[in-house]
Design a protein around this motif. Structure first.
Motif, PDB file in Angstrom:
ATOM      1  N   ALA A  92       0.833  -1.210   0.000  1.00  0.00           N
ATOM      2  CA  ALA A  92       0.000   0.000   0.000  1.00  0.00           C
ATOM      3  C   ALA A  92       0.864   1.255   0.000  1.00  0.00           C
ATOM      4  N   MET A  93       1.921   1.237   0.782  1.00  0.00           N
ATOM      5  CA  MET A  93       2.804   2.407   0.858  1.00  0.00           C
ATOM      6  C   MET A  93       3.532   2.621  -0.475  1.00  0.00           C
ATOM      7  N   ILE A  94       3.981   1.543  -1.103  1.00  0.00           N
ATOM      8  CA  ILE A  94       4.666   1.665  -2.397  1.00  0.00           C
ATOM      9  C   ILE A  94       3.707   2.199  -3.454  1.00  0.00           C
ATOM     10  N   ARG A  95       2.472   1.712  -3.461  1.00  0.00           N
ATOM     11  CA  ARG A  95       1.477   2.220  -4.420  1.00  0.00           C
ATOM     12  C   ARG A  95       1.229   3.707  -4.208  1.00  0.00           C
ATOM     13  N   GLU A  96       1.154   4.112  -2.948  1.00  0.00           N
ATOM     14  CA  GLU A  96       0.918   5.524  -2.636  1.00  0.00           C
ATOM     15  C   GLU A  96       2.092   6.388  -3.088  1.00  0.00           C
ATOM     16  N   LEU A  97       3.317   5.951  -2.818  1.00  0.00           N
ATOM     17  CA  LEU A  97       4.493   6.741  -3.176  1.00  0.00           C
ATOM     18  C   LEU A  97       4.749   6.773  -4.678  1.00  0.00           C
ATOM     19  N   SER A  98       4.336   5.731  -5.387  1.00  0.00           N
ATOM     20  CA  SER A  98       4.577   5.677  -6.831  1.00  0.00           C
ATOM     21  C   SER A  98       3.390   6.173  -7.636  1.00  0.00           C
ATOM     22  N   ASN A  99       2.354   6.669  -6.948  1.00  0.00           N
ATOM     23  CA  ASN A  99       1.136   7.152  -7.621  1.00  0.00           C
ATOM     24  C   ASN A  99       0.503   6.083  -8.492  1.00  0.00           C
ATOM     25  N   GLY A 100       0.612   4.841  -8.094  1.00  0.00           N
ATOM     26  CA  GLY A 100      -0.010   3.739  -8.818  1.00  0.00           C
ATOM     27  C   GLY A 100       0.725   3.295 -10.064  1.00  0.00           C
ATOM     28  N   GLU A 101       1.861   3.895 -10.380  1.00  0.00           N
ATOM     29  CA  GLU A 101       2.623   3.502 -11.571  1.00  0.00           C
ATOM     30  C   GLU A 101       3.472   2.279 -11.240  1.00  0.00           C
ATOM     31  N   THR A 102       3.215   1.179 -11.923  1.00  0.00           N
ATOM     32  CA  THR A 102       3.921  -0.068 -11.618  1.00  0.00           C
ATOM     33  C   THR A 102       5.288  -0.156 -12.279  1.00  0.00           C
ATOM     34  N   ASP A 103       5.655   0.830 -13.096  1.00  0.00           N
ATOM     35  CA  ASP A 103       6.990   0.802 -13.703  1.00  0.00           C
ATOM     36  C   ASP A 103       8.014   1.553 -12.848  1.00  0.00           C
ATOM     37  N   GLN A 104       7.649   1.874 -11.641  1.00  0.00           N
ATOM     38  CA  GLN A 104       8.551   2.542 -10.693  1.00  0.00           C
ATOM     39  C   GLN A 104       9.677   1.594 -10.297  1.00  0.00           C
ATOM     40  N   ARG A 105      10.911   2.095 -10.285  1.00  0.00           N
ATOM     41  CA  ARG A 105      12.051   1.280  -9.864  1.00  0.00           C
ATOM     42  C   ARG A 105      12.073   1.213  -8.348  1.00  0.00           C
ATOM     43  N   ILE A 106      12.275  -0.007  -7.834  1.00  0.00           N
ATOM     44  CA  ILE A 106      12.303  -0.242  -6.393  1.00  0.00           C
ATOM     45  C   ILE A 106      13.583  -0.981  -6.053  1.00  0.00           C
ATOM     46  N   TYR A 107      14.339  -0.435  -5.112  1.00  0.00           N
ATOM     47  CA  TYR A 107      15.555  -1.087  -4.634  1.00  0.00           C
ATOM     48  C   TYR A 107      15.251  -1.765  -3.309  1.00  0.00           C
ATOM     49  N   LEU A 108      15.607  -3.029  -3.207  1.00  0.00           N
ATOM     50  CA  LEU A 108      15.377  -3.814  -2.004  1.00  0.00           C
ATOM     51  C   LEU A 108      16.718  -4.106  -1.355  1.00  0.00           C
ATOM     52  N   ARG A 109      16.868  -3.642  -0.105  1.00  0.00           N
ATOM     53  CA  ARG A 109      18.107  -3.840   0.638  1.00  0.00           C
ATOM     54  C   ARG A 109      17.816  -4.720   1.840  1.00  0.00           C
ATOM     55  N   GLY A 110      18.699  -5.621   2.109  1.00  0.00           N
ATOM     56  CA  GLY A 110      18.564  -6.468   3.277  1.00  0.00           C
ATOM     57  C   GLY A 110      19.862  -6.490   4.057  1.00  0.00           C
ATOM     58  N   ALA A 111      19.754  -6.376   5.387  1.00  0.00           N
ATOM     59  CA  ALA A 111      20.948  -6.435   6.223  1.00  0.00           C
ATOM     60  C   ALA A 111      21.588  -7.805   6.076  1.00  0.00           C
ATOM     61  N   LYS A 112      22.883  -7.874   6.320  1.00  0.00           N
ATOM     62  CA  LYS A 112      23.587  -9.147   6.119  1.00  0.00           C
ATOM     63  C   LYS A 112      23.121 -10.231   7.084  1.00  0.00           C
ATOM     64  N   ASP A 113      22.508  -9.830   8.219  1.00  0.00           N
ATOM     65  CA  ASP A 113      22.029 -10.799   9.195  1.00  0.00           C
ATOM     66  C   ASP A 113      20.612 -11.301   8.896  1.00  0.00           C
ATOM     67  N   VAL A 114      19.908 -10.646   7.982  1.00  0.00           N
ATOM     68  CA  VAL A 114      18.530 -11.024   7.662  1.00  0.00           C
ATOM     69  C   VAL A 114      18.540 -12.320   6.865  1.00  0.00           C
ATOM     70  N   SER A 115      17.567 -13.173   7.152  1.00  0.00           N
ATOM     71  CA  SER A 115      17.499 -14.421   6.395  1.00  0.00           C
ATOM     72  C   SER A 115      17.049 -14.125   4.963  1.00  0.00           C
ATOM     73  N   TYR A 116      17.507 -14.934   4.082  1.00  0.00           N
ATOM     74  CA  TYR A 116      17.158 -14.814   2.672  1.00  0.00           C
ATOM     75  C   TYR A 116      15.648 -14.932   2.498  1.00  0.00           C
ATOM     76  N   GLN A 117      15.025 -15.738   3.311  1.00  0.00           N
ATOM     77  CA  GLN A 117      13.576 -15.960   3.250  1.00  0.00           C
ATOM     78  C   GLN A 117      12.815 -14.659   3.488  1.00  0.00           C
ATOM     79  N   GLN A 118      13.237 -13.861   4.462  1.00  0.00           N
ATOM     80  CA  GLN A 118      12.548 -12.601   4.761  1.00  0.00           C
ATOM     81  C   GLN A 118      12.633 -11.639   3.573  1.00  0.00           C
ATOM     82  N   VAL A 119      13.794 -11.542   2.978  1.00  0.00           N
ATOM     83  CA  VAL A 119      13.963 -10.649   1.830  1.00  0.00           C
ATOM     84  C   VAL A 119      13.118 -11.136   0.655  1.00  0.00           C
ATOM     85  N   MET A 120      13.077 -12.443   0.426  1.00  0.00           N
ATOM     86  CA  MET A 120      12.293 -12.987  -0.684  1.00  0.00           C
ATOM     87  C   MET A 120      10.794 -12.826  -0.455  1.00  0.00           C
TER      88      MET A 120
END
Length: 141
Positions: A92-120
């Motif tokens: 919901a927050m991403i839709r609000e910030l991108s004004n509903g445009e689905t071609d918005q670039r999104i960078y996903l960062r995960g701390a080195k201690d975070v499990s791969y499962q959480q990021v996925m």
């Protein structure tokens, strides 16, 4: 008839077709000069030189928005930019910030201690919402 007069040898008795111990660079220089001339003639032809007056438009050029950054910290907290959000509110927050445009670039960062499962899981939520331009960010060096 003398063997020297038939053209098969010279005065020392060597054949005129014997290997020479000198390098003949004249053919090399000739080829390089020809290539230089070819490139000098063709280089100006590669540039577009046809003058054209372009049509005017009242449309404003589309400027790509700054990419959104989603961060998953080592304790599992999720942030979009600097704003903390719950896992359920990410889309919901991403839709609000991108004004509903689905071609918005999104960078996903995960701390080195975070499990791969959480990021996925977060990546799956974002992708299922129709945002396909997702990039994973890692540290260099």
């Amino acid at each position: 008839m003398d063997s020297m007069s038939n053209g098969w040898g010279n005065r020392r008795g060597k054949s005129r077709f014997a290997p020479q111990s000198q390098i003949n660079v004249t053919p090399f220089v000739d080829v390089m000069l020809v290539l230089l001339i070819v490139f000098m003639v063709t280089a100006p032809l590669m540039a577009v030189t046809v003058p054209v007056e372009l049509a005017k438009s009242a449309a404003t050029p589309k400027v790509d928005a700054a990419p959104l950054t989603v961060t998953v910290q080592s304790d599992g907290a999720i942030f979009i930019g600097d704003t903390p959000v719950s896992k359920e509110a990410v889309v919901a927050m991403i839709r609000e910030l991108s004004n509903g445009e689905t071609d918005q670039r999104i960078y996903l960062r995960g701390a080195k201690d975070v499990s791969y499962q959480q990021v996925m899981e977060i990546m799956g939520l974002i992708d299922a919402a129709g945002f396909s331009r997702i990039g994973l960010v890692g540290a260099s060096g």
